[in-house]
Design a protein around this motif. Structure first.
Motif, PDB file in Angstrom:
ATOM      1  N   GLU A  58       0.867  -1.169   0.000  1.00 39.44           N
ATOM      2  CA  GLU A  58       0.000   0.000   0.000  1.00 39.44           C
ATOM      3  C   GLU A  58       0.910   1.227   0.000  1.00 39.44           C
ATOM      4  O   GLU A  58       1.803   1.339   0.846  1.00 39.44           O
ATOM      5  N   SER A  59       0.716   2.117  -0.944  1.00 41.26           N
ATOM      6  CA  SER A  59       1.482   3.361  -1.006  1.00 41.26           C
ATOM      7  C   SER A  59       0.686   4.403  -0.253  1.00 41.26           C
ATOM      8  O   SER A  59      -0.483   4.650  -0.581  1.00 41.26           O
ATOM      9  N   TRP A  60       1.298   5.048   0.700  1.00 43.30           N
ATOM     10  CA  TRP A  60       0.475   5.754   1.678  1.00 43.30           C
ATOM     11  C   TRP A  60       1.278   6.860   2.351  1.00 43.30           C
ATOM     12  O   TRP A  60       2.498   6.765   2.463  1.00 43.30           O
ATOM     13  N   CYS A  61       0.599   7.925   2.788  1.00 44.31           N
ATOM     14  CA  CYS A  61       1.282   8.907   3.636  1.00 44.31           C
ATOM     15  C   CYS A  61       0.263   9.506   4.607  1.00 44.31           C
ATOM     16  O   CYS A  61      -0.942   9.296   4.450  1.00 44.31           O
TER      17      CYS A  61
ATOM     18  N   ARG B  66      -2.300  11.700   5.853  1.00 42.60           N
ATOM     19  CA  ARG B  66      -3.111  12.633   5.064  1.00 42.60           C
ATOM     20  C   ARG B  66      -3.263  13.984   5.742  1.00 42.60           C
ATOM     21  O   ARG B  66      -3.694  14.945   5.120  1.00 42.60           O
TER      22      ARG B  66
ATOM     23  N   PRO C  97       5.921   8.493  -0.828  1.00 43.18           N
ATOM     24  CA  PRO C  97       4.951   7.808   0.040  1.00 43.18           C
ATOM     25  C   PRO C  97       5.571   6.558   0.681  1.00 43.18           C
ATOM     26  O   PRO C  97       6.465   5.945   0.101  1.00 43.18           O
TER      27      PRO C  97
ATOM     28  N   ARG D 206       0.739  -5.158   3.326  1.00 39.16           N
ATOM     29  CA  ARG D 206      -0.500  -5.443   4.064  1.00 39.16           C
ATOM     30  C   ARG D 206      -0.787  -6.936   4.081  1.00 39.16           C
ATOM     31  O   ARG D 206      -0.647  -7.616   3.083  1.00 39.16           O
TER      32      ARG D 206
END
Ligand SMILES: C[S@@+](CC[C@H](N)C(=O)[O-])C[C@H]1O[C@@H](n2cnc3c(N)ncnc32)[C@H](O)[C@@H]1O
Length: 278
Positions: free
Chosen positions: A184-187, A189, A201, A206
């Motif tokens: 999951e590419s994520w930062c 928010r 990111p 997962r």
């Protein structure tokens, strides 16, 4: 994906992750998840605790400040380095170590309680991780953990909003897909847009399981479910942390506490059976 591969992703995240959580951008953790977790936690003063997947150690320090004698492990050396530096600045007696939750370097029955704040769903082999926790807990000890809510945060999740931006519902899918390190590419928010673009990111492997997939692991590890929690934000919390509004529609986190019986389960069962017979 195996544990060593997972560890390399977390090690790559650790430096920036530490900077951003210490700057206050993990608003779900600070505004909701940790306060709800601590509200559900039994008294820990004087107890020997193990925090698994401690990250840079903020939640471990909170447990130590409640009077617990803490040991904490994480697979990412950079997180442990930052946690140890924090310990040098504020002496809380926490023993931080680089270690894998799937192979805890502790003897059987070493701890009165264990915690895992948002880390178990990041490990491959949940059964092994919970089995290890069951092993290192003393009889009568407990595990309390928080995970992404399996029902409301499966691999597909979308927050549906009205035209005015109000959260209307949470759309979910892929619930029955057991993912094995899907990235999951994520930062965070809550970071301002211009700051967000300065960082690559995070890449987070997962490992999704269904609700029953999680809860059925507990008896298999000799643990008995004691309490569940599904935090939701109050209106007051939403005023302080507007991002948390989605947790008024459905929970993002699931908390559970399970205990290793003081007597082996088989004894309980045979005694209950005798009572029924009597
Ligand atoms: C979402 S972070 C949570 C960190 C911290 N508990 C908190 O609440 O701020 C997940 C943590 O789990 C750790 N982790 C992932 N796999 C692990 C494993 N097999 N053993 C120990 N820690 C692991 C990661 O390095 C990361 O620090």
């Amino acid at each position: 994906m195996n544990s060593a591969e997972t560890a390399s992703f977390w090690e790559a995240n650790a430096e920036i992750w530490t900077q951003l959580v210490r700057a206050g951008y993990d608003v779900y953790r600070d505004g909701q998840n940790t306060p709800a977790f601590l509200a559900m936690l039994p008294p820990v003063a004087g107890l020997a605790g193990l925090d698994i997947g401690c990250g840079e150690g903020e939640n471990t320090r909170r447990l130590a400040r409640l009077g617990a004698r803490m040991t904490a492990v994480d697979v990412a050396p950079t997180f442990i380095r930052y946690a140890q530096a924090a310990e040098a600045e504020e002496l809380l007696g926490i023993d931080y170590r680089v270690a894998d939750g799937l192979a805890l370097p502790f003897a059987d029955a070493s701890f009165d309680f264990a915690t895992a704040f948002m880390s178990l769903m990041d490990m491959p082999g949940h059964a092994q991780a919970i089995g290890e926790i069951g092993r290192v807990l003393r009889p009568g000890g407990f595990l309390q953990a928080s995970i992404l809510h399996p029902c409301f945060c499966p691999p597909y999740r979308k927050v549906l909003r009205d035209e005015d931006g109000a959260v209307r519902a949470i759309e979910v899918g892929r619930y029955f897909e057991a993912t094995d390190g899907e990235l999951e590419s994520w930062c965070f928010r809550s970071m301002p847009e211009e700051q967000r673009s300065q960082f690559r990111p995070f890449q987070i492997p997962r490992f999704h399981r269904t609700l029953s997939g999680w809860l059925n692991l507990l008896p298999a590890a000799g643990l008995v479910l004691e309490e569940l929690g599904e935090p939701t934000a109050s209106d007051e919390t939403v005023r302080a942390y507007p991002a948390l509004r989605d947790t008024q529609a459905a929970p993002l986190f699931l908390h559970f506490r399970a205990r290793k019986p003081a007597e082996p389960l088989a004894k309980f069962l045979s005694r209950d059976a005798r009572i029924v017979q009597d």
